[in-house]
Design a protein around this motif. Structure first.
Motif, PDB file in Angstrom:
ATOM      1  N   GLU A 625       0.789  -1.225   0.000  1.00 36.41           N
ATOM      2  CA  GLU A 625       0.000   0.000   0.000  1.00 36.41           C
ATOM      3  C   GLU A 625       0.826   1.281   0.000  1.00 36.41           C
ATOM      4  OE1 GLU A 625      -3.090   0.307  -0.552  1.00 36.41           O
ATOM      5  OE2 GLU A 625      -3.433  -1.849  -0.616  1.00 36.41           O
ATOM      6  N   GLY A 626       2.162   1.161  -0.066  1.00 42.28           N
ATOM      7  CA  GLY A 626       2.991   2.360  -0.089  1.00 42.28           C
ATOM      8  C   GLY A 626       3.120   3.039   1.256  1.00 42.28           C
ATOM      9  N   ALA A 627       2.636   2.405   2.320  1.00 42.01           N
ATOM     10  CA  ALA A 627       2.691   2.996   3.658  1.00 42.01           C
ATOM     11  C   ALA A 627       4.059   2.752   4.276  1.00 42.01           C
ATOM     12  CB  ALA A 627       1.600   2.393   4.545  1.00 42.01           C
ATOM     13  N   VAL A 628       4.622   3.773   4.890  1.00 43.55           N
ATOM     14  CA  VAL A 628       5.971   3.657   5.449  1.00 43.55           C
ATOM     15  C   VAL A 628       5.986   3.684   6.975  1.00 43.55           C
ATOM     16  CG1 VAL A 628       7.029   4.695   3.407  1.00 43.55           C
ATOM     17  CG2 VAL A 628       6.334   6.162   5.322  1.00 43.55           C
ATOM     18  N   THR A 629       4.816   3.745   7.604  1.00 40.93           N
ATOM     19  CA  THR A 629       4.764   3.854   9.069  1.00 40.93           C
ATOM     20  C   THR A 629       5.438   2.669   9.738  1.00 40.93           C
ATOM     21  OG1 THR A 629       2.694   5.089   8.922  1.00 40.93           O
ATOM     22  CG2 THR A 629       3.249   4.133  11.058  1.00 40.93           C
ATOM     23  N   GLU A 630       5.139   1.461   9.272  1.00 38.69           N
ATOM     24  CA  GLU A 630       5.740   0.273   9.891  1.00 38.69           C
ATOM     25  C   GLU A 630       7.247   0.210   9.639  1.00 38.69           C
ATOM     26  OE1 GLU A 630       4.720  -2.228  11.953  1.00 38.69           O
ATOM     27  OE2 GLU A 630       2.984  -0.922  12.221  1.00 38.69           O
ATOM     28  N   LEU A 631       7.685   0.673   8.470  1.00 36.48           N
ATOM     29  CA  LEU A 631       9.118   0.725   8.209  1.00 36.48           C
ATOM     30  C   LEU A 631       9.818   1.658   9.194  1.00 36.48           C
ATOM     31  CD1 LEU A 631       9.715   0.850   4.336  1.00 36.48           C
ATOM     32  CD2 LEU A 631      10.574  -0.848   5.944  1.00 36.48           C
ATOM     33  N   GLU A 632       9.210   2.801   9.441  1.00 37.44           N
ATOM     34  CA  GLU A 632       9.791   3.745  10.391  1.00 37.44           C
ATOM     35  C   GLU A 632       9.808   3.164  11.790  1.00 37.44           C
ATOM     36  OE1 GLU A 632       7.262   7.029   9.589  1.00 37.44           O
ATOM     37  OE2 GLU A 632       8.533   7.846   7.986  1.00 37.44           O
ATOM     38  N   HIS A 633       8.759   2.412  12.149  1.00 32.52           N
ATOM     39  CA  HIS A 633       8.724   1.763  13.466  1.00 32.52           C
ATOM     40  C   HIS A 633       9.819   0.697  13.559  1.00 32.52           C
ATOM     41  CE1 HIS A 633       7.245   0.426  17.273  1.00 32.52           C
ATOM     42  NE2 HIS A 633       6.844  -0.750  16.818  1.00 32.52           N
ATOM     43  N   ALA A 634      10.012  -0.066  12.484  1.00 31.78           N
ATOM     44  CA  ALA A 634      11.075  -1.083  12.476  1.00 31.78           C
ATOM     45  C   ALA A 634      12.433  -0.425  12.604  1.00 31.78           C
ATOM     46  CB  ALA A 634      10.990  -1.909  11.192  1.00 31.78           C
TER      47      ALA A 634
END
Length: 973
Positions: A625-634
């Motif tokens: 979905e192009g969402a980066v929130t979880e990447l930033e959390h990781a």
């Protein structure tokens, strides 16, 4: 008489150099020096002089030394140095270190939250953390770090020092190290640093006759002329110019009454001097210890068995004496100039010189020495159950000295495994190798096999692919001693791991095949899981069309078997591999796999694997979905446990997402930082990805020269960059060609990307196979409904970046079939998907406007106006011009844009070259004909001919060939 000369003799040049370094450090220019010399030559004394000078200048000072008995405890000198700073209350607020605070938990126990050791921190990353901490300590005053006895240092400490040497130039930090001129890694590092200019090697020479006399005069508190010639000559000849021995000889002569002070302030010699070297030093020390009680002498012997430095608590426990006698012995030892407190570490003391401990032990028989060593070993085990930290290798050394090779071998193995778990691979190899050697004749063949397995694992991770034990013959030797066939199979799997890391795929596959044959038809889960996991890794790394399917089958078997056999590390690795592979066919299933890996890692307290699983899951969510929130959390989780390399890998992924979102300035900052750090920290695994991402950044802005230069650099990585090839063509070059309105080149670049992917399927899913490649094929009428349906059925086509192009291809096919309403509705769906990707969104509208207008569907004029406005403001003149030309062809009113003149270089504007003429100049570089230029600029060939003629006149070029050469030169400049 003084035991030490009041000032350092014969070292004026060295002291001047140290003072110059300290002055430069206070001005923000760091440096380093290696003080090299034999024992007693004065290395530590110069280090103390440097410390005094630094304190006088108001600088911070730290000191650390390599551990006792030569035991290789990774990073010990740094731990000592920083702990002493904490005890003095001078440690700055660690919050300023950010994620590097967790990294330093490896050195500073108070900063360790329990996860830093599991992050697999490399010595280079730790070096960066130490450099940043030293920078905080230095602040506006500068800092001196003195590290002593590096000749016995562990490889990890030397790796950190090498990193510091390469990066001290702009820091207010001075590094002073001492070491003996013994062949080894420490001396190699010093010589290499001297050659590279990152440090200076200062070899301390022996004192000459005059300097020996001057040193003696200082100790005797007389003038140089007051030293008798007989005494001066004997000191010179017997000491060989070594200051420590000069002082010892003087101490012995004074205690034995051979020196008398004369009334005129001189010294007289009584009878002939009776000295010898090194016997004189032995006698000197023995004459002092003989004045002690037998119990006190035994205490010093126990301390000497431990080494130059020794913990007082161990000596007391091994001797069984009460505290009163222990303190009395210490006082006597201090008075006799034998021992002194080891300032950086409480409870530790040190002999005045390494020769002191050797001299004390010189009179012992081997049996006596062994007995003392075993008493100390037993005392340490009783005081420190489990032997944490440096105690394990220390007891191993004592057991070795005591002749208990079985005990020593097992303790070295324990210490080696701990070093491996902490990421100190070179030390792990060293310690495990000692264990392997000591246990060569041990009857417990199973334990020997376990040690060999650990050694193979460490050797592979440390890059020692040709280590002597990494051979089938070593395993066969154990096999011939009736080692269980399952253990033999496990060793072959470990050997396959070494070959896999070395890139020797054929040998690795052979070892896996041998392991399978040894296990037979019905192996246990515990035995077969590692075999399947290794086989899956080998399949994944191959260059073949069917590699991903085979790897998935093997990883599935490995994951299931590992969970049944309670092998969490193997299970997590297998689930992670399955998650990556599942992205090709089922994104939801991919997330399920990663969550399972994360769950197993969490339950088994595998912090690094837990965060890695989270990263993989976040990556899949981002692709979907192009969402980066979880990447930033990781990323936050990676920084929390000190996994710096992983954090930068995530930054690279976030940088690519910023490119796709047309956030080019932010992307450039992120990728440049990632590339700089990956190169500085030597993170070779991430460098090719960062380079291809930088190329994508240039390509998405139409900066061909910059893109090609980056891809040339990527090519230098050879096979290690093979997986990035589809991205380099499909996501970088193809887009650059489209922004140049060179559809033919774009088609060619995409075809190359697809060819690379077919030859070696990539796990980079935005390379074009499931998105833009389909759209370009539909636009050129090479692809129809069958190909669309095949691509639309893949998981890759449902990833948001790809989805926008698949939906546009669908719209074109619907419009081509006369389903105008359905085609228009599909474009609306594509615009929803592409909402976060501005450049791709408007490029897509420009691409589908032509078939929409031709087939009579949609809103081609409105789409072209949107695209023209976007690309004009984005300063992509070729696409903006194409949109205006198409609008004119469709009969739409087009406002003139004259602001593009700033794209024309100043010296060309001075020649009167217009914006349109400059567009022609850009295309002349490729030496193409008027018809091709007209097609790209959407003007007539006759108009191109007029522009070319005008350009030849304005640039004073005689013909078209000369004009093309002129254009190439101008654009290169």
């Amino acid at each position: 008489m003084q035991t030490h000369a009041p000032r350092v003799v014969g070292r004026d040049r060295e002291i001047e150099h140290l003072d110059r370094l300290l002055t430069e450090a206070r001005d923000g220019h760091g440096g380093a020096v290696f003080l090299v010399g034999e024992p007693g030559i004065g290395k530590s004394r110069l280090g103390a002089v440097a410390t005094t000078m630094a304190l006088n200048h108001g600088m911070a000072t730290l000191r650390g030394r390599v551990g006792a008995m030569g035991t290789m405890v990774a990073f010990r000198p740094f731990t000592e140095a920083f702990l002493s700073l904490i005890r003095r209350g001078e440690m700055p607020d660690p919050a300023a270190l950010g994620p590097y605070r967790q990294v330093l938990g490896r050195l500073i126990p108070d900063w360790d939250d329990g996860d830093s050791h599991e992050a697999g921190i490399s010595a280079v990353v730790l070096g960066e953390a130490i450099l940043r901490l030293l920078g905080l300590i230095a602040a506006d005053r500068g800092v001196l770090l003195v590290l002593e006895d590096l000749h016995g240092s562990d490889p990890e400490t030397l790796a950190v020092i090498e990193y510091l040497l390469d990066n001290l130039e702009d820091q207010s930090v001075i590094l002073v190290t001492t070491l003996r001129p013994e062949p080894g890694s420490g001396l190699d590092l010093a010589r290499l640093a001297d050659q590279r200019g990152t440090a200076r090697v200062v070899e301390l020479r022996p004192l000459d006759r005059r300097e020996v006399r001057e040193l003696a005069a200082g100790c005797l508190e007389v003038s140089a002329d007051g030293v008798p010639d007989q005494l001066a000559e004997r000191l010179w000849s017997d000491s060989a110019g070594v200051p420590f021995i000069v002082e010892e000889l003087l101490q012995e002569a004074d205690r034995t009454g051979q020196l008398l002070a004369a009334a005129d302030g001189t010294v007289q010699v009584v009878d002939d001097l009776r000295t010898g070297v090194p016997a004189a030093v032995v006698r000197s020390i023995n004459s002092r210890t003989n004045q002690l009680s037998s119990q006190s002498r035994e205490l010093l012997l126990l301390a000497a068995v431990i080494g130059h430095r020794f913990p007082l608590s161990v000596v007391r426990h091994a001797s069984g004496v009460d505290e009163r006698l222990l303190l009395a012995t210490l006082r006597a030892g201090l008075a006799a100039q034998l021992v002194g407190p080891d300032e950086p570490v409480p409870d530790w003391y040190a002999f005045r010189h390494p020769l002191t401990a050797d001299a004390l032990l010189a009179g012992l028989t081997p049996a006596e020495r062994s007995a003392l060593a075993m008493r100390c070993a037993d005392a340490i085990e009783e005081l420190h159950p489990g032997l944490p930290g440096e105690w394990s290798p220390m007891v191993a050394e004592l057991a070795h000295s005591g002749g208990d090779y079985a005990r020593a071998g097992r303790l070295f193995a324990q210490a080696g495994r701990r070093s491996f778990d902490e990421g100190s691979m070179a030390s792990a190899v060293h310690l495990l190798n000692r264990a392997h050697t000591l246990l060569a004749d041990d009857p417990d063949v199973t334990y020997r096999a376990e040690v060999l397995g650990s050694l193979l694992l460490a050797a592979g991770e440390n890059g020692q692919f040709d280590h002597p034990v990494a051979k089938p013959e070593v395993i066969e030797h154990l096999d011939h001693q009736n080692l269980d066939h399952r253990k033999v199979a496990g060793l072959y799997v470990r050997l396959a791991g070494v070959e896999h890391l070395a890139g020797r795929w054929s040998s690795a596959s052979t070892h896996v095949a041998i392991a399978r044959s040894l296990l037979g038809d019905r192996p246990s889960d515990a035995d077969v899981a590692p075999v399947d996991a290794m086989a899956a890794m080998l399949e994944w790394g191959k260059t073949s069309p069917g590699r991903l399917k085979s790897a998935a089958e093997l990883a599935t078997r490995a994951a299931a078997a590992a969970e049944r056999a309670d092998l969490p590390t193997v299970a997590v690795d297998a689930w992670q591999m399955l998650g990556v592979l599942a992205r090709e066919h089922d994104l939801d299933q991919s997330i399920v796999y990663f969550r399972r890996a994360r769950q197993v890692a969490t339950q088994s307290h595998l912090s690094l694997q837990r965060v890695m699983s989270h990263l993989y899951e976040a990556g899949t969510i981002c692709l979907a979905e192009g969402a980066v929130t979880e990447l930033e959390h990781a990323r936050h989780q990676a920084l929390r446990i000190g996994a710096i390399p992983m954090a930068y890998e995530i930054d690279g992924a976030l940088g690519l997402q910023a490119i796709l979102r047309s956030e080019y300035t932010r992307a450039e900052e992120m990728i440049a930082a990632c590339l700089e750090v990956t190169q500085r920290l030597k993170l070779s695994r991430g460098a090719p990805y960062e380079l291809v991402t930088m190329a994508v950044l240039a390509g998405h802005q139409g900066k061909r020269a910059q893109m090609e230069a980056t891809l040339v650099e990527l090519a230098t990585w050879g096979e290690r960059a093979s997986h990035e090839l589809p991205l380099s063509y499909g996501l970088a070059r193809t887009f650059c060609a489209l922004l140049e309105e060179n559809r033919e080149l774009a088609e060619s670049d995409m075809a190359q990307a697809l060819a690379y992917d077919a030859q070696n399927p990539t796990t980079f899913h935005m390379a074009g196979k499931n998105g833009l490649g389909l759209l370009l094929g539909v636009l050129s009428r090479r692809n129809g409904w069958p190909h669309h349906e095949a691509v639309a059925a893949t998981a890759g086509s449902k990833m948001r970046w790809n989805r926008q192009f698949v939906q546009l291809a669908h719209a074109v096919l619907l419009g081509r079939d006369g389903q105008a309403a359905e085609a228009t509705a599909m474009v609306s769906r594509s615009l929803e998907s592409s909402e976060i990707y501005p450049m791709a969104r408007h490029l897509g509208l420009r691409l589908i406007a032509e078939p929409a207008a031709a087939d009579g569907w949609g809103e081609p004029v409105a789409w072209l106006r949107q695209a023209e406005d976007y690309f004009h403001n984005a300063e992509v003149p070729a696409v903006a011009s194409a949109c205006r030309s198409m609008l004119r062809q469709l009969g739409a009113t087009v406002s003139q844009r004259r602001t593009g003149s700033d794209q024309v270089p100043a010296h060309l504007r001075q020649l009167g070259i217009t914006t349109r003429e400059f567009e022609v100049v850009q295309l002349l570089v490729d030496r193409i004909g008027n018809k091709s230029i007209a097609s790209r600029l959407h003007i007539s060939p006759r108009t191109v001919e007029k522009h070319v003629a005008s350009l030849m006149t304005k640039t004073q070029q005689p013909d078209r060939e000369a004009l093309s050469s002129f254009a190439r030169t101008v654009l290169q400049d």
